[in-house]
Design a protein around this motif. Structure first.
Motif, mmCIF file in Angstrom:
data_model
loop_
_atom_site.group_PDB
_atom_site.id
_atom_site.type_symbol
_atom_site.label_atom_id
_atom_site.label_comp_id
_atom_site.label_asym_id
_atom_site.label_seq_id
_atom_site.Cartn_x
_atom_site.Cartn_y
_atom_site.Cartn_z
ATOM 1 N N ALA A 59 0.839 -1.202 0.000
ATOM 2 C CA ALA A 59 0.000 0.000 0.000
ATOM 3 C C ALA A 59 0.872 1.249 0.000
ATOM 4 O O ALA A 59 2.089 1.193 0.215
ATOM 5 N N GLY A 60 0.243 2.387 -0.257
ATOM 6 C CA GLY A 60 0.912 3.676 -0.197
ATOM 7 C C GLY A 60 0.027 4.669 0.520
ATOM 8 O O GLY A 60 -1.120 4.357 0.879
ATOM 9 N N PRO A 61 0.498 5.890 0.717
ATOM 10 C CA PRO A 61 -0.319 6.890 1.413
ATOM 11 C C PRO A 61 -1.595 7.253 0.669
ATOM 12 O O PRO A 61 -2.530 7.793 1.262
ATOM 13 N N VAL A 78 -14.538 -3.217 -11.273
ATOM 14 C CA VAL A 78 -13.299 -2.941 -10.541
ATOM 15 C C VAL A 78 -13.289 -3.785 -9.269
ATOM 16 O O VAL A 78 -14.344 -4.197 -8.777
ATOM 17 N N PRO A 79 -12.114 -4.056 -8.705
ATOM 18 C CA PRO A 79 -12.061 -4.893 -7.497
ATOM 19 C C PRO A 79 -12.717 -4.217 -6.296
ATOM 20 O O PRO A 79 -12.584 -3.005 -6.101
ATOM 21 N N GLU A 80 -13.383 -5.031 -5.482
ATOM 22 C CA GLU A 80 -13.919 -4.518 -4.225
ATOM 23 C C GLU A 80 -12.779 -4.362 -3.223
ATOM 24 O O GLU A 80 -11.950 -5.274 -3.075
ATOM 25 N N PRO A 81 -12.683 -3.216 -2.549
ATOM 26 C CA PRO A 81 -11.613 -3.031 -1.553
ATOM 27 C C PRO A 81 -12.014 -3.583 -0.182
ATOM 28 O O PRO A 81 -13.173 -3.469 0.225
ATOM 29 N N PHE A 82 -11.038 -4.151 0.550
ATOM 30 C CA PHE A 82 -11.303 -4.729 1.864
ATOM 31 C C PHE A 82 -10.344 -4.185 2.930
ATOM 32 O O PHE A 82 -10.068 -4.872 3.909
ATOM 33 N N GLY A 83 -9.837 -2.987 2.735
ATOM 34 C CA GLY A 83 -8.994 -2.393 3.759
ATOM 35 C C GLY A 83 -7.569 -2.912 3.734
ATOM 36 O O GLY A 83 -6.979 -3.096 2.664
ATOM 37 N N PHE A 84 -7.020 -3.221 4.932
ATOM 38 C CA PHE A 84 -5.606 -3.571 5.065
ATOM 39 C C PHE A 84 -5.449 -4.826 5.917
ATOM 40 O O PHE A 84 -6.273 -5.110 6.789
ATOM 41 N N ASP A 85 -4.344 -5.556 5.648
ATOM 42 C CA ASP A 85 -4.071 -6.726 6.478
ATOM 43 C C ASP A 85 -3.153 -6.345 7.642
ATOM 44 O O ASP A 85 -2.804 -5.167 7.820
ATOM 45 N N GLU A 86 -2.743 -7.339 8.435
ATOM 46 C CA GLU A 86 -1.939 -7.071 9.620
ATOM 47 C C GLU A 86 -0.534 -6.574 9.282
ATOM 48 O O GLU A 86 0.167 -6.026 10.144
ATOM 49 N N GLN A 87 -0.120 -6.751 8.036
ATOM 50 C CA GLN A 87 1.183 -6.251 7.587
ATOM 51 C C GLN A 87 1.091 -4.865 6.957
ATOM 52 O O GLN A 87 2.092 -4.335 6.487
ATOM 53 N N GLY A 88 -0.118 -4.311 6.933
ATOM 54 C CA GLY A 88 -0.300 -2.998 6.335
ATOM 55 C C GLY A 88 -0.489 -3.018 4.840
ATOM 56 O O GLY A 88 -0.524 -1.957 4.193
ATOM 57 N N MET A 109 -5.833 12.020 -1.295
ATOM 58 C CA MET A 109 -4.418 11.966 -1.659
ATOM 59 C C MET A 109 -4.269 11.007 -2.827
ATOM 60 O O MET A 109 -4.788 9.889 -2.795
ATOM 61 N N TRP A 110 -3.558 11.453 -3.852
ATOM 62 C CA TRP A 110 -3.399 10.659 -5.064
ATOM 63 C C TRP A 110 -1.927 10.420 -5.349
ATOM 64 O O TRP A 110 -1.080 11.246 -5.027
ATOM 65 N N ILE A 157 -8.014 -3.733 -13.350
ATOM 66 C CA ILE A 157 -7.287 -3.786 -12.086
ATOM 67 C C ILE A 157 -6.207 -2.704 -12.060
ATOM 68 O O ILE A 157 -5.999 -1.993 -13.040
ATOM 69 N N ASP A 158 -5.521 -2.613 -10.934
ATOM 70 C CA ASP A 158 -4.401 -1.675 -10.760
ATOM 71 C C ASP A 158 -4.818 -0.232 -11.036
ATOM 72 O O ASP A 158 -4.222 0.453 -11.874
ATOM 73 N N LEU A 159 -5.791 0.240 -10.282
ATOM 74 C CA LEU A 159 -6.256 1.615 -10.438
ATOM 75 C C LEU A 159 -5.589 2.570 -9.455
ATOM 76 O O LEU A 159 -6.060 3.673 -9.224
ATOM 77 N N ASP A 160 -4.456 2.166 -8.890
ATOM 78 C CA ASP A 160 -3.805 2.985 -7.876
ATOM 79 C C ASP A 160 -3.106 4.218 -8.445
ATOM 80 O O ASP A 160 -2.655 5.076 -7.687
#
Length: 247
Positions: A28-30, A50-60, A109-110, A142-145
């Motif tokens: 992930a990034g900011p 587009v992919p459904e987002p599920f937040g973050f895992d324990e590793q960030g 933030m982009w 995919i990869d819409l970051d």
């Protein structure tokens, strides 16, 4: 090969994607919280490819839905050069753009800078290598970051560059064709997207390629920069012929 019971996925560049069942975990990034909000907005406004987002895992790492299917890789398969693929891609881009128009910009933030005119949230990398294919048709993106607010035509110029294609003969990522064929395919793309003139797409393509070349140069990839500059020069040289063919 597996890592911690996950399966590393090809591509992804610096994102190190790993699949765990029906989800993908990536670096992930900011900007990731903004991108996740954007993805959720798209899905709730009719662009559920587009992919459904599920937040973050324990590793960030960010966690996203895994979209089953094949993602075209270079050298691109014949399917990518079909008219059906070209038109499917343009229609999907239109759905993504339209769904993004009402996404709130304040406080976001982009990864890439916002550009004017701020019409939609531009994907900034809507290309065959980020499209998921199932049963011969495009089923997702995919990869819409890399997304950020900007004009519609910038994404269209990038898609036309990859799929018309608007590459010079020496670029093996494209396909050699004359101005008439490139103009015909540019017209197909514009018509499938709707409400855009081929000339507007073509005008946006040369500065886009120059910008990508500058980025490649700054990233220490002079060979890639040279390819993009050659593509831009070729396009600038025969733009009038391509536009005549586009009608």
């Amino acid at each position: 090969m597996t890592t911690d019971s996950g399966v590393p996925l090809p591509g992804g560049n610096s994102n190190a994607p790993v699949r765990y069942g029906d989800r993908v975990h990536r670096t992930a990034g900011p900007w990731t919280p903004t991108v996740h909000a954007y993805l959720a907005h798209l899905r709730s406004h009719g662009a559920d490819a587009v992919p459904e987002p599920f937040g973050f895992d324990e590793q960030g790492r960010e966690v996203l839905e895994f979209l089953p299917g094949a993602v075209p890789a270079y050298p691109l398969p014949d399917l990518v050069w079909s008219e059906a693929f070209l038109e499917d891609a343009a229609r999907l881009l239109r759905r993504v753009h339209d769904a993004s128009a009402g996404f709130p910009r304040a406080g976001g933030m982009w990864q890439q800078p916002a550009r004017e005119p701020d019409e939609v949230v531009a994907v900034n990398d809507f290309a065959p290598y980020n499209l998921v294919v199932r049963n011969g048709r495009i089923a997702g993106v995919i990869d819409l970051d890399q997304a950020s607010p900007g004009p519609r035509v910038r994404d269209l110029a990038h898609l036309a560059y990859r799929l018309a294609p608007l590459t010079a003969p020496g670029n093996v990522d494209g396909r050699t064709s004359g101005p008439r064929e490139r103009g015909r395919r540019l017209r197909l793309l514009a018509d499938a997207y709707g409400d855009v003139a081929p000339a507007a797409v073509l005008v946006a393509a040369v500065p886009l390629l120059d910008e990508i070349a500058d980025h490649a140069e700054a990233a220490g990839r002079p060979d890639h920069a040279a390819l993009y500059r050659a593509d831009a020069a070729r396009l600038a040289g025969d733009a009038e012929e391509v536009l005549r063919a586009a009608g």
